[in-house]
Design a protein around this motif. Structure first.
Motif, PDB file in Angstrom:
ATOM      1  N   VAL A 199       1.695   1.876  -8.732  1.00  0.00           N
ATOM      2  CA  VAL A 199       2.225   2.874  -7.793  1.00  0.00           C
ATOM      3  C   VAL A 199       2.100   2.397  -6.344  1.00  0.00           C
ATOM      4  O   VAL A 199       2.777   2.924  -5.457  1.00  0.00           O
ATOM      5  N   GLY A 200       1.256   1.399  -6.133  1.00  0.00           N
ATOM      6  CA  GLY A 200       1.010   0.896  -4.786  1.00  0.00           C
ATOM      7  C   GLY A 200      -0.321   1.405  -4.282  1.00  0.00           C
ATOM      8  O   GLY A 200      -0.604   2.607  -4.342  1.00  0.00           O
ATOM      9  N   LEU A 201      -1.155   0.507  -3.798  1.00  0.00           N
ATOM     10  CA  LEU A 201      -2.500   0.887  -3.378  1.00  0.00           C
ATOM     11  C   LEU A 201      -2.478   1.839  -2.191  1.00  0.00           C
ATOM     12  O   LEU A 201      -3.314   2.737  -2.087  1.00  0.00           O
ATOM     13  N   HIS A 214      -8.638   2.030   0.753  1.00  0.00           N
ATOM     14  CA  HIS A 214      -7.805   1.682   1.911  1.00  0.00           C
ATOM     15  C   HIS A 214      -7.945   0.193   2.244  1.00  0.00           C
ATOM     16  O   HIS A 214      -6.961  -0.460   2.616  1.00  0.00           O
ATOM     17  N   ARG A 215      -9.156  -0.349   2.098  1.00  0.00           N
ATOM     18  CA  ARG A 215      -9.358  -1.777   2.361  1.00  0.00           C
ATOM     19  C   ARG A 215      -8.638  -2.619   1.293  1.00  0.00           C
ATOM     20  O   ARG A 215      -8.047  -3.659   1.608  1.00  0.00           O
ATOM     21  N   LEU A 261      -5.637  -5.467   1.531  1.00  0.00           N
ATOM     22  CA  LEU A 261      -5.604  -6.730   0.787  1.00  0.00           C
ATOM     23  C   LEU A 261      -4.311  -6.837  -0.020  1.00  0.00           C
ATOM     24  O   LEU A 261      -3.730  -7.921  -0.148  1.00  0.00           O
ATOM     25  N   GLY A 262      -3.884  -5.693  -0.588  1.00  0.00           N
ATOM     26  CA  GLY A 262      -2.623  -5.658  -1.326  1.00  0.00           C
ATOM     27  C   GLY A 262      -2.747  -5.881  -2.812  1.00  0.00           C
ATOM     28  O   GLY A 262      -1.745  -5.934  -3.533  1.00  0.00           O
ATOM     29  N   ASP A 310     -15.470  -8.539  -3.330  1.00  0.00           N
ATOM     30  CA  ASP A 310     -16.224  -8.569  -2.072  1.00  0.00           C
ATOM     31  C   ASP A 310     -16.041  -7.270  -1.289  1.00  0.00           C
ATOM     32  O   ASP A 310     -16.987  -6.757  -0.676  1.00  0.00           O
ATOM     33  N   ILE A 311     -14.840  -6.727  -1.308  1.00  0.00           N
ATOM     34  CA  ILE A 311     -14.553  -5.508  -0.547  1.00  0.00           C
ATOM     35  C   ILE A 311     -15.410  -4.341  -1.030  1.00  0.00           C
ATOM     36  O   ILE A 311     -15.910  -3.539  -0.232  1.00  0.00           O
TER      37      ILE A 311
END
Length: 712
Positions: free
Chosen positions: A574-576, A601-602, A606-607, A627-628
């Motif tokens: 669906v898309g982050l 959101h982070r 990154l995508g 890592d995030i």
């Protein structure tokens, strides 16, 4: 050894079918060459085409008796062959599912399997050649009738042939799992038995079935019966020799068979996981058909079908089937269709991808002029060109004729002048999810359209009532929430605000039906149905990661739900950024029950969450994503998280029903099946939550009384 039963052996089964609509077996003799006779059995339940022939216990017992009579006639030399066909346009639509779901226990379920084998097996034991003339619709047991015969013909115009059992949580249990691979080869059989049912129940046309080798001859509809009888005469007399190019040979049995099964098993695991039982049971039977005799294969089908019919997944499948076939056609809370306004022209605000999908759907289904608008002429022209290009693509695929393509393209226009919307009866916006922007476009368009024009918004998360806050006539506004891809997904959530009037609501429901979509009426509440439930799952998944649970453990925790994809696969689909927006919206509305996630959101920046290969296949979780989210100190086990999500869903759905978001639990499940791809075998969410005890844990009851589950 053949089955040895009498009608009395099936007394418990026939007791379940006291009110069965019986498909009778009518016999007439047809003269053949050389003074021979063909006994032609016509299956007919005496109803019109809206009530197909079905195969209940009483029907099967009558057919068994008729076949025994023909065997006796054959032994006396009175007939040289037996053929079976159906009433006009229909052979048979398989077992009567409404009766199958009433079976009280495993023992009676096994009787159903044995009765089908006992009856249809008689077609190969008549002492003379047997034929089935497939004159129309043939599904499930309606395909196993011809499979049990010696020879088959098929009508070239035959609209649908399929073995859909795996989709419904069972298997072809009247010979199909053994007979089909031994007739047309394992790869073709896998396509019909496993792959097609899992592709939204794809069916075969007459020519496709013939090309696979399911039928031995194909004839045109005008003279189908006459040509089939002539062909049967040729077979009986020896003038025609039947050759079957797709029948498996020694090489296929020695090498290809097991390889094909292995490939299919890997495909299933990657596509649907391992929760659904019926596809894997079908694979097991198809694999065994390589080197077992027919009666061993039939007995394996008996045991498999009995186990599945009496299990939880089949009962959930029948519940889901009834929702889609019955409840969806009579939506709860829908006003009288007679008060719906006629839609003779459609206006679409926006010219982007979603707007273009809307335009294509409306123009194809309603066959009325469609006008799109956007901020500048360049966007409008690009939108119209894209729509017309999609129509050309349909023409290239043979989905529309040349004349129809030209007519549809002529119906689609674009404008930057809102005055061109003046004669639209229906206007829908398809712009970005920003409240002020949607308010402004409706405020502007209202200046041009008539007082009767229905205004619809495709918002997925905003308040429909607030979107209409600047309207002079907010009663004409309705939510009309599609799911992506628009052409494929069958659900529309029709959102009624406190101000929406009955004429508007009726028009929305009638329009949805004309678009060939199923509509469910929902209250104007955050996320409506599907997104609210998905937000609960996604929010719990992200919260678990945020607090230290590894991605892989979260993925493992949701596998028992049988969902088409894991939470993080869904987020990527669906898309982050969209997912983060959905979670933020629900957290703002219900801060005590829905989590926000700064990490999401982070990840959106990154995508991605997963690392993928060149073909898009997941290799693992991306190291940067790990890592995030690192730093959480309260990890959960998969079992702990599974229980937490189950209880959270039970609580949220119970709240939704208490708040009248929809009329009943059935509507929640209908939305999830049609809008989120919940598998039939799970029956949506509420039967599952009842079965695992989440409903009882959360609110001390169940969504269904009695719970939807299997029998002993």
């Amino acid at each position: 050894m053949a089955y040895e039963f009498t009608a009395a052996d099936f007394a418990d089964l026939t007791a379940v079918s006291a009110d069965e609509v019986v498909t009778h077996s009518y016999v007439r003799d047809v003269p053949l060459s050389g003074g021979k006779t063909l006994a032609l059995i016509t299956l007919d339940n005496g109803r019109d085409h809206t009530r197909p022939n079905t195969l209940g216990p009483v029907t099967l017992l009558e057919l068994a008796g008729v076949l025994d009579e023909q065997k006796a006639r054959a032994s006396r030399g009175e007939i040289a062959g037996v053929a079976v066909t159906g009433k006009p346009f229909i052979l048979a639509a398989g077992a009567d599912l409404s009766k199958v779901s009433d079976i009280p226990n495993r023992a009676v379920a096994k009787q159903l399997a044995q009765l089908g084998h006992w009856t249809l097996g008689k077609l190969s034991e008549l002492g003379v050649p047997s034929f089935v003339f497939i004159n129309g619709l043939a599904l499930g047991g309606g395909v196993e009738i011809p499979l049990n015969a010696d020879y088959r013909t098929i009508d070239r115009s035959m609209p649908a042939l399929a073995l859909p059992e795996v989709f419904l949580g069972i298997i072809p249990g009247w010979g199909g799992a053994w007979l089909l691979p031994n007739l047309i080869g394992i790869e073709n059989a896998l396509k019909v038995v496993v792959e097609n049912p899992l592709k939204n129940n794809r069916t075969l046309k007459g020519q496709e079935a013939f090309d696979l080798g399911i039928a031995d001859a194909i004839f045109n509809p005008a003279t189908f019966l006459e040509d089939s009888v002539k062909w049967a005469d040729g077979v009986i007399s020896g003038r025609i020799t039947v050759k079957r190019a797709n029948a498996p040979g020694k090489l296929e049995r020695a090498v290809k068979w097991d390889i094909a099964i292995g490939i299919a098993e890997k495909m299933l695991k990657s596509r649907i996981g391992e929760v659904a039982q019926s596809p894997y049971k079908a694979l097991e039977l198809l694999k065994a058909a390589k080197n077992t005799d027919k009666h061993t294969g039939f007995r394996a089908e008996d045991d498999a079908l009995a186990g599945l019919i009496s299990g939880d997944q089949f009962q959930a499948s029948i519940y889901a089937f009834n929702l889609v076939q019955k409840r969806a056609k009579k939506p709860a809370g829908a006003p009288d269709k007679a008060i719906a306004r006629k839609v003779t022209k459609v206006g679409i605000i926006g010219a982007g991808l979603m707007a273009s999908q809307f335009a294509l759907l409306f123009v194809r289904r309603l066959q009325v002029p469609v006008v799109i608008t956007d901020l500048d002429q360049g966007r409008v022209d690009a939108g119209v060109a894209g729509i017309r290009s999609e129509i050309d693509a349909l023409l290239a695929k043979g989905r529309v004729s040349s004349d129809e393509a030209n007519r549809l393209k002529a119906l689609v226009t674009g404008t930057t002048d809102k005055a061109d919307f003046a004669d639209c009866d229906w206007v829908i916006e398809a712009i970005f999810e920003e409240l002020a922007a949607k308010q402004d476009v409706f405020e502007e368009i209202e200046k041009y359209v008539s007082p009767e024009t229905v205004l619809a918004t495709n918002t997925s998360s905003l308040s429909v009532e607030q979107i209409g806050a600047k309207l002079r006539s907010p009663e004409r506004l309705v939510g009309f929430h599609f799911f992506n891809p628009v052409a494929v997904m069958p659900l529309i959530e029709v959102v009624k605000t406190p101000l929406t009037d009955d004429e508007t609501l009726s028009t929305a429901m009638v329009t949805a039906a004309k678009l060939r979509k199923n509509a469910v009426i929902t209250k104007d509440t955050p996320g409506f149905v599907v997104n609210r439930i998905l937000a609960k799952v996604l929010g719990e998944a992200m919260h678990a990661v945020d607090t230290g649970t590894p991605f892989e453990v979260v993925e493992q925790s949701t596998k028992p739900f049988g969902l088409p994809m894991t939470p993080f696969e869904l987020l990527e689909l669906v898309g982050l950024k969209v997912g983060a927006h959905v979670l933020d919206t629900h957290h703002a509305a219900f801060p005590d029950r829905f989590f926000e996630s700064a990490n999401l959101h982070r990840l959106a920046e990154l995508g991605r969450i997963f690392e993928r290969d060149s073909k898009g296949k997941i290799k693992g979780v991306d190291k940067k994503a790990i890592d995030i989210v690192k730093g959480g100190t309260s990890p959960m086990t998969a079992q702990q998280l599974q229980t937490r999500i189950e209880d959270g869903l039970a609580d949220e759905i119970h709240r939704m029903l208490e708040d009248d978001v929809v009329a009943a639990a059935e509507d929640i499940d209908l939305c999830l099946i049609l809008g989120a791809g919940y598998p039939f075998q799970m029956g949506g969410a509420t039967p599952y939550l009842d079965r695992v005890g989440a409903s009882q844990r959360v609110f001390g009851g169940t969504f269904h009384t009695p719970p939807i589950r299997g029998v002993a």
